[in-house]
Write an enzyme that holds these catalytic residues in place. Structure first.
Site, mmCIF file in Angstrom:
data_model
loop_
_atom_site.group_PDB
_atom_site.id
_atom_site.type_symbol
_atom_site.label_atom_id
_atom_site.label_comp_id
_atom_site.label_asym_id
_atom_site.label_seq_id
_atom_site.Cartn_x
_atom_site.Cartn_y
_atom_site.Cartn_z
ATOM 1 N N SER A 5 79.837 60.438 -36.215
ATOM 2 C CA SER A 5 80.287 59.491 -37.238
ATOM 3 C C SER A 5 79.354 58.286 -37.258
ATOM 4 O O SER A 5 78.222 58.382 -36.771
ATOM 5 C CB SER A 5 81.747 59.093 -36.986
ATOM 6 O OG SER A 5 82.250 58.401 -38.097
ATOM 7 N N ASN A 6 79.805 57.191 -37.807
ATOM 8 C CA ASN A 6 78.976 55.985 -37.874
ATOM 9 C C ASN A 6 79.868 54.762 -37.662
ATOM 10 O O ASN A 6 81.069 54.904 -37.452
ATOM 11 C CB ASN A 6 78.242 55.934 -39.229
ATOM 12 C CG ASN A 6 79.210 56.063 -40.373
ATOM 13 O OD1 ASN A 6 80.080 55.217 -40.565
ATOM 14 N ND2 ASN A 6 79.115 57.149 -41.134
ATOM 15 N N HIS A 7 79.287 53.597 -37.750
ATOM 16 C CA HIS A 7 80.025 52.380 -37.386
ATOM 17 C C HIS A 7 80.900 51.824 -38.508
ATOM 18 O O HIS A 7 81.460 50.739 -38.370
ATOM 19 C CB HIS A 7 79.044 51.292 -36.942
ATOM 20 C CG HIS A 7 78.421 51.582 -35.614
ATOM 21 N ND1 HIS A 7 79.150 51.668 -34.459
ATOM 22 C CD2 HIS A 7 77.133 51.839 -35.265
ATOM 23 C CE1 HIS A 7 78.348 51.944 -33.457
ATOM 24 N NE2 HIS A 7 77.109 52.062 -33.919
#
Ligand code: C5P
Length: 402
Positions: free
Chosen positions: A213-215
């Site tokens: 995923s990402n932030h």
């Protein structure tokens, strides 16, 4: 904190003569704190329960009590009635309800109620016998039938001033404010719009317990969705984020880009606007392991083969070319370099009407934080650089563009 919904809204708070009048002070205070311009109008009997001074102190404005006071505006009831965004009568006694139902206008509040085109919200409060009396019930029914802008909240059931328990308590200030907000939103500048917003970073499964995923926190998307709701839009929020569900939205929870794409394509067929604030993963693992991947003592590395995810905005553009889809699409460009050039390219390639460019390397903007610093680039070539502001304010600026 001022809420956009109430900010600078002209609200007339009518207070009539029941013991619940003391709770009107709380309603008044909440409205003022939310940024509304509150004009309090009291009936004579209301002033027996609570003084105008209380409301004057809360609103910093004179309280109106007299139909024949010509000291300010020329014709006070008309001036007040015309500029109101909402007339809230809390508490509304059986007497005031009866007079409203029959068009009597023998005090300032009743005259305003007859003259105003604004929505009206009544919060009845009285003893159970008075509320349940067939005349009161018929009056309430008559108001509902004849006055299209009327809304009635409550009364609640609970302890009454007499010491008894039953229907007749004025509903709590929080609930009244909530409904007042919903009524104001119905008249907002996006009333009638169908807006789809995506939020959060997609999660691309590696195995049953892990994902890529990402932030992205989802905060920007949630700010847009709630701001659009407060301006009257019907909002569908398609989200991966684990934030509390805001009220009044249709919320669709998804995980992966593929799931988000399916949800977006369905939701946008009839929508006016798609706002893709989600950070969609460009790649996903080609194979999702059925069981948790074990580390083996003899291997020092693990290779994951990634394949391209669908570009949701490109899919929406295709659907649009076939005659289905949103009238407008807005994308985000989270960049770490060449912000404007990259955003320009995406605006064109993804066939967007507007792109919101933000440099995610700044510590006070972008992922996770409550503030953002963005530049809005529109398909017509206009570029608007916004200063550092709260994500709420950025949301309003984006919606202003609509
Ligand atoms: O190309 P890039 O991912 O930087 O573009 C960002 C914009 O495109 C965002 O609005 C994002 O929600 C959207 N996007 C998309 N589908 C993807 C990747 C990004 O719709 N697969």
């Amino acid at each position: 904190m001022p809420l956009k919904l109430f900010d600078h809204k002209q609200i007339i708070l009518g207070v009539t003569g029941g013991i619940a009048a003391y709770k009107a002070a709380m309603v008044c205070s909440r409205l003022v704190q939310a940024g509304a311009m509150v004009e309090v109008v009291m009936t004579e009997s209301a002033q027996r329960f609570i003084t105008p001074l209380t409301f004057q102190a809360l609103t910093h404005r004179p309280v109106r009590t007299d139909l024949f006071d010509l000291s300010g505006d020329n014709i006070p009831h008309i001036a007040l009635a015309d500029k109101a965004d909402l007339l809230l009568i809390a508490p509304a006694t059986a007497n005031t309800i009866a007079k409203l139902a029959h068009g009597l206008a023998d005090n300032l509040l009743l005259a305003i109620a007859l003259a105003t085109p604004a929505p009206i919200l009544l919060a009845p409060a009285m003893e159970t016998d008075m509320w349940q009396h067939p005349i009161t019930q018929a009056n309430v029914e008559r108001l509902r039938q004849l006055v299209k802008q009327i809304n009635i909240i409550g009364p609640a059931t609970g302890r009454l001033a007499s010491g008894g328990t039953g229907a007749g308590r004025m509903v709590e200030p929080e609930e009244i404010i909530g409904l007042a907000g919903t009524i104001l939103a119905r008249h907002g500048d996006l009333a009638g719009w169908d807006i789809v917003v995506t939020a959060g970073g997609t999660r691309e499964a590696i195995d049953p317990v892990r994902f890529i995923s990402n932030h992205s926190s989802g905060k920007m998307g949630y700010a847009i969705a709630t701001a659009a709701r407060d301006r009257g839009a019907k909002v569908t929020l398609i989200t991966t984020a684990a934030l509390p569900d805001p009220f009044g939205l249709k919320i669709i929870k998804v995980n992966s880009a593929e799931q988000m794409k399916e949800a977006v394509l369905v939701a946008t067929r009839q929508a006016d606007v798609l706002i893709m604030a989600a950070a969609v993963a460009d790649f996903r693992p080609q194979v999702v392991a059925e069981q948790k991947i074990k580390k083996q003592s003899h291997t020092e590395s693990l290779a994951l083969n990634l394949i391209r995810n669908p570009d949701i905005l490109a899919e929406v553009a295709k659907q649009k070319a076939d005659g289905h889809g949103p009238r407008m699409t807005i994308g985000f460009a989270a960049e770490t370099e060449e912000l404007l050039a990259n955003a320009q390219l995406k605006l064109a390639n993804k066939k967007l009407d507007l792109i919101v460019a933000n440099d995610v390397t700044a510590t006070d903007a972008g992922f996770g934080v409550d503030t953002n610093r963005v530049t809005l680039l529109a398909a017509d070539g206009s570029i608007e650089e916004l200063p550092l502001m709260s994500k709420q304010a950025v949301a309003e600026a984006i919606l202003d563009k609509l």
